[in-house]
Design an enzyme around this catalytic site. Sequence first.
Site, mmCIF file in Angstrom:
data_model
loop_
_atom_site.group_PDB
_atom_site.id
_atom_site.type_symbol
_atom_site.label_atom_id
_atom_site.label_comp_id
_atom_site.label_asym_id
_atom_site.label_seq_id
_atom_site.Cartn_x
_atom_site.Cartn_y
_atom_site.Cartn_z
ATOM 1 N N GLU A 94 8.439 -12.040 2.652
ATOM 2 C CA GLU A 94 7.313 -11.127 2.850
ATOM 3 C C GLU A 94 5.971 -11.760 2.517
ATOM 4 O O GLU A 94 5.827 -12.524 1.559
ATOM 5 C CB GLU A 94 7.493 -9.884 1.993
ATOM 6 C CG GLU A 94 6.474 -8.799 2.278
ATOM 7 C CD GLU A 94 6.925 -7.458 1.769
ATOM 8 O OE1 GLU A 94 7.287 -6.606 2.607
ATOM 9 O OE2 GLU A 94 6.928 -7.258 0.539
ATOM 10 N N GLU A 162 4.851 4.797 7.231
ATOM 11 C CA GLU A 162 5.772 5.367 6.254
ATOM 12 C C GLU A 162 5.280 6.713 5.730
ATOM 13 O O GLU A 162 6.048 7.666 5.619
ATOM 14 C CB GLU A 162 5.958 4.397 5.081
ATOM 15 C CG GLU A 162 6.904 4.891 4.004
ATOM 16 C CD GLU A 162 7.179 3.851 2.930
ATOM 17 O OE1 GLU A 162 7.997 4.133 2.044
ATOM 18 O OE2 GLU A 162 6.582 2.756 2.996
#
Length: 316
Positions: A94, A162
């Site tokens: 990431e 999200e």
Amino acid sequence: MAIVTNGHTHLELGWMSDHCPDVTGQPFVNWMNRLLAREFPAGESPDAVTDAAIEDGILELLSAGTTHVGDISATGRSIEPLLASGLQGVVYVEVLGLDPAMAQQRFARARAIIERWRPQERNGLRIGLSIHAPYTVLPGLWDTALDYVRREDLPLCIHVAESAAEYDFWKHDTGPLVDEYYLANDLLPPPAPLVSPIEYLEDIGALALKPLLVHAVHVTAADIMRIAGHECSVVHCPRSNLRLQCGRMPLEAYLTAGVPVYLGTDSRASSPSLDVHDDLEVAMGLHYGKVAPEAIAALIRQPLPLAPDDAETGGS
């Protein structure tokens, strides 16, 4: 052996299991701020704490019958134990950053981790890149990272849409991300493009790389058509979404549009276990009357897509 896929984990965050909200939930931005403020236990080595969490997480996955996993790793420390575990899938290294110098430094570190481990891929486990989310990544970092994914044919994963806070900021330049996240943490926000997060990913060319999109809760019908049109896949994390008060993902709309959907647990910081069967049970109740139980059960029985070229077939 039957396939059991947990499409989204953060094994290295397993030491934060006491950070997981209870069943009454906690607002997403509040949870994010608490996550940023967490420190490793006093007197303990961060590497040792992280390694122990990863080892415990792998054991939990295996005991749950998991065969395939999509893990996010900011440190790269989960790669070696996962390569040795027999689990298949992808470890996504990431990268994120809102400060230009720090963002490029983090990308260079992620690239070094990927280039160290890609030659050692084996046992059906691949190494990819996770560009964290639109609201945590500068436009310049998107350009650099997407170009790298394109040239290296890497599996790509992106957290997106999200929470309502993310959608409100990206679409309307307002909401709790502005006051309670960026300002509270002395962060310079990226420029809000005044389009949905999914439309933004399409505009910058990210969807063309067929990423695995994690969460994708706050989407419009047009967003779902964009995802389907670019042959992207989505990971649904129902328990995490409930505990972070993110709402119900429109699973029925994704399946009607032909979008491949996987189930994932997310990290132990937002979910009480790494057993994707627990998310399967919650998903059955969450989507009761909208999605047939057998269709939900099928979500864990497919391997993850491994790269843009095999996104249509779901990998191997």
